[in-house]
Write a protein that holds these residues in place. Sequence first.
Motif, PDB file in Angstrom:
ATOM      1  N   GLY A 162      10.826  -9.777 -22.628  1.00 10.95           N
ATOM      2  CA  GLY A 162      10.355 -11.158 -22.497  1.00 10.95           C
ATOM      3  C   GLY A 162       9.357 -11.356 -21.370  1.00 10.95           C
ATOM      4  O   GLY A 162       8.987 -12.480 -21.025  1.00 10.95           O
ATOM      5  N   ILE A 163       8.908 -10.235 -20.779  1.00 10.89           N
ATOM      6  CA  ILE A 163       7.936 -10.309 -19.677  1.00 10.89           C
ATOM      7  C   ILE A 163       6.534 -10.358 -20.268  1.00 10.89           C
ATOM      8  O   ILE A 163       6.191  -9.543 -21.131  1.00 10.89           O
ATOM      9  N   THR A 164       5.732 -11.312 -19.806  1.00  6.60           N
ATOM     10  CA  THR A 164       4.371 -11.435 -20.321  1.00  6.60           C
ATOM     11  C   THR A 164       3.313 -11.155 -19.261  1.00  6.60           C
ATOM     12  O   THR A 164       2.146 -10.982 -19.594  1.00  6.60           O
ATOM     13  N   THR A 165       3.714 -11.126 -17.994  1.00  2.00           N
ATOM     14  CA  THR A 165       2.780 -10.749 -16.925  1.00  2.00           C
ATOM     15  C   THR A 165       3.512  -9.834 -15.957  1.00  2.00           C
ATOM     16  O   THR A 165       4.643 -10.144 -15.550  1.00  2.00           O
ATOM     17  N   ILE A 166       2.869  -8.738 -15.596  1.00  2.00           N
ATOM     18  CA  ILE A 166       3.426  -7.876 -14.554  1.00  2.00           C
ATOM     19  C   ILE A 166       2.440  -7.822 -13.394  1.00  2.00           C
ATOM     20  O   ILE A 166       1.227  -7.994 -13.582  1.00  2.00           O
ATOM     21  N   VAL A 167       2.994  -7.613 -12.212  1.00  2.00           N
ATOM     22  CA  VAL A 167       2.128  -7.384 -11.059  1.00  2.00           C
ATOM     23  C   VAL A 167       2.357  -5.941 -10.603  1.00  2.00           C
ATOM     24  O   VAL A 167       3.445  -5.584 -10.144  1.00  2.00           O
ATOM     25  N   GLN A 168       1.326  -5.137 -10.807  1.00  2.53           N
ATOM     26  CA  GLN A 168       1.382  -3.715 -10.490  1.00  2.53           C
ATOM     27  C   GLN A 168       0.970  -3.498  -9.041  1.00  2.53           C
ATOM     28  O   GLN A 168       0.021  -4.120  -8.555  1.00  2.53           O
ATOM     29  N   PHE A 169       1.693  -2.613  -8.358  1.00  2.61           N
ATOM     30  CA  PHE A 169       1.263  -2.201  -7.021  1.00  2.61           C
ATOM     31  C   PHE A 169       0.179  -1.147  -7.182  1.00  2.61           C
ATOM     32  O   PHE A 169       0.451  -0.028  -7.607  1.00  2.61           O
ATOM     33  N   LEU A 170      -1.038  -1.532  -6.870  1.00  6.94           N
ATOM     34  CA  LEU A 170      -2.153  -0.591  -6.958  1.00  6.94           C
ATOM     35  C   LEU A 170      -2.203   0.207  -5.657  1.00  6.94           C
ATOM     36  O   LEU A 170      -2.202  -0.369  -4.566  1.00  6.94           O
ATOM     37  N   LYS A 171      -2.195   1.538  -5.795  1.00 11.08           N
ATOM     38  CA  LYS A 171      -2.221   2.414  -4.618  1.00 11.08           C
ATOM     39  C   LYS A 171      -3.434   3.318  -4.747  1.00 11.08           C
ATOM     40  O   LYS A 171      -3.544   4.072  -5.724  1.00 11.08           O
ATOM     41  N   VAL A 172      -4.297   3.260  -3.780  1.00 12.68           N
ATOM     42  CA  VAL A 172      -5.566   3.984  -3.912  1.00 12.68           C
ATOM     43  C   VAL A 172      -5.336   5.489  -4.038  1.00 12.68           C
ATOM     44  O   VAL A 172      -6.090   6.181  -4.729  1.00 12.68           O
ATOM     45  N   LEU A 173      -4.268   5.995  -3.427  1.00 11.31           N
ATOM     46  CA  LEU A 173      -4.029   7.442  -3.488  1.00 11.31           C
ATOM     47  C   LEU A 173      -3.612   7.907  -4.887  1.00 11.31           C
ATOM     48  O   LEU A 173      -3.593   9.101  -5.155  1.00 11.31           O
ATOM     49  N   GLN A 174      -3.289   6.970  -5.774  1.00  8.24           N
ATOM     50  CA  GLN A 174      -3.045   7.367  -7.163  1.00  8.24           C
ATOM     51  C   GLN A 174      -4.366   7.527  -7.919  1.00  8.24           C
ATOM     52  O   GLN A 174      -4.381   8.008  -9.050  1.00  8.24           O
ATOM     53  N   CYS A 175      -5.460   7.097  -7.300  1.00  7.64           N
ATOM     54  CA  CYS A 175      -6.769   7.138  -7.968  1.00  7.64           C
ATOM     55  C   CYS A 175      -7.781   8.018  -7.243  1.00  7.64           C
ATOM     56  O   CYS A 175      -8.778   8.439  -7.835  1.00  7.64           O
ATOM     57  N   ARG A 176      -7.591   8.274  -5.965  1.00  9.49           N
ATOM     58  CA  ARG A 176      -8.547   9.024  -5.149  1.00  9.49           C
ATOM     59  C   ARG A 176      -7.779   9.953  -4.211  1.00  9.49           C
ATOM     60  O   ARG A 176      -6.640   9.658  -3.848  1.00  9.49           O
ATOM     61  N   PRO A 177      -8.435  11.047  -3.786  1.00  8.20           N
ATOM     62  CA  PRO A 177      -7.740  11.951  -2.857  1.00  8.20           C
ATOM     63  C   PRO A 177      -7.593  11.378  -1.444  1.00  8.20           C
ATOM     64  O   PRO A 177      -6.750  11.842  -0.675  1.00  8.20           O
ATOM     65  N   THR A 178      -8.402  10.401  -1.106  1.00  4.91           N
ATOM     66  CA  THR A 178      -8.304   9.814   0.234  1.00  4.91           C
ATOM     67  C   THR A 178      -8.075   8.305   0.117  1.00  4.91           C
ATOM     68  O   THR A 178      -8.213   7.734  -0.963  1.00  4.91           O
ATOM     69  N   GLN A 179      -7.745   7.691   1.245  1.00  2.15           N
ATOM     70  CA  GLN A 179      -7.442   6.257   1.242  1.00  2.15           C
ATOM     71  C   GLN A 179      -8.734   5.445   1.259  1.00  2.15           C
ATOM     72  O   GLN A 179      -9.069   4.769   2.219  1.00  2.15           O
TER      73      GLN A 179
END
Length: 461
Positions: free
Chosen positions: A86-103
């Motif tokens: 029944g969830i229609t919106t989520i708020v994801q914790f975006l973490k730069v280290l999941q996308c890039r090797p550095t911060q």
Amino acid sequence: MAQAPWLIRSGTLVNPEGGEVIADLRVDDGRIAAVGAALPADGCQVYDARGKHVFPGFIDPHVHLGNYRPFGDDCVSETIAAAAGGITTIVQFLKVLQCRPTQASYHEILDEAIASFAARTSVDVTFHLALSTYEHMGEIPSYVERGLTSFKFYLGYKGNEAALRRGTVGVPDDLVYAGFQEIGRAPGAVALVHAENDELVRCFERAVADPERASFLEWANTRPALAEEEAVRRVCLFGMATGAPVYIVHLTSKEALAAVREFRHVSPAPIYVETCPHYLVLDKHQANGLPGATAKVIPPPRDPESREALWGGIASGAVDTVGSDHCAIELARKAHVWNGLPGFPGMETLAPLVVGEARRRGVPLPRVAAVLAYNAARIFGLLPRKGTLRIGADADLAILDLSREWTIRAAALYSSSHFTPYEGLRAGAYVDATFLRGQLIWRDGQVLAPRQGQVVLRHPS
Ligand SMILES: [Zn+2]
């Protein structure tokens, strides 16, 4: 894309801004167009909601996709699990280290993160940004400008290699304070805090004689309520000094809740409290009865007194939101208490457990709609689009059958995790249908329209 109009007939509307009323609700062009008695059904598909409760679509303010599995896979499977809950919106914790090797700066990754979610998600998504460098803190005004207004600070996990592998960087107080200063000056911005004093935790860990053989209870006791309460008090002081609104994520203990109540009397800036279903329906003794690290999560479930205090907070309004802290993970990685990884899935069972238990305890349903939808929308700048049954809002709806109890079995859930710490528990509410912006995406166990989610940016009021 224009959606066919819907008439939701004769449901009990649970209005977080008002009360409960039996009425029809008409949906046009993806929005709530009318609410009233005996609305005409001309040109509409009709959903017979007699005997069912119509909530604003739930907002899960605390979601971790891609912590343990490839992000794209999580985004596909876990957002279907959200719709099933029944969830229609989520708020994801975006973490730069999941996308890039550095911060790196979030400006470097935002466009690709938005595109990546938009291609895969079955519910609407927005982001909290996990901040960890002085550059990030200095960029807070420009993130707010882009419609991202909530920022996460991990007080724990400093120097923790395992946490770093899932992109989590613990930040020292100088960075936290610098971030709070920026947030205090940026209207609409909110500071989210994982409030635990990790140095204190290490002291308790040293006292465990044989971690290899430690029980869940021994592990849980290395992260005592004291470590949470101290950190909560510290960030409430920072909030008072800087004017930054503070949002304590996954608050667990009666001690920390009491600390927040004290600061609310004196702090000019708001202090918000989120808790999680696992602190509301599990305690550390029950968790101790599950194999290995099944119910391991940081912070750990507490004693029954804290569970009761959190329910008191929901009833009184002291607790603002309930978020799942959802992580998809294989149970094999949680075999051992001490080395097992923290986190478990929770989106699909969030509302069935919380609504059912709230009802059993006599908590009014509009209050439940507030903690599961409206308050997150208000705090994070999603109103009046989300979290409400107002005319003109997105027609995000969760239609629940409160007469249909069911037994939670992981085998029947959509999360890729294939386990749940709630195995065998009775849920007192069943998600009959989920509408996302006027589209029926879920009905009675069936996914009808996957990958229709969008990324939602916010504008501070
Ligand atoms: Zn979390």
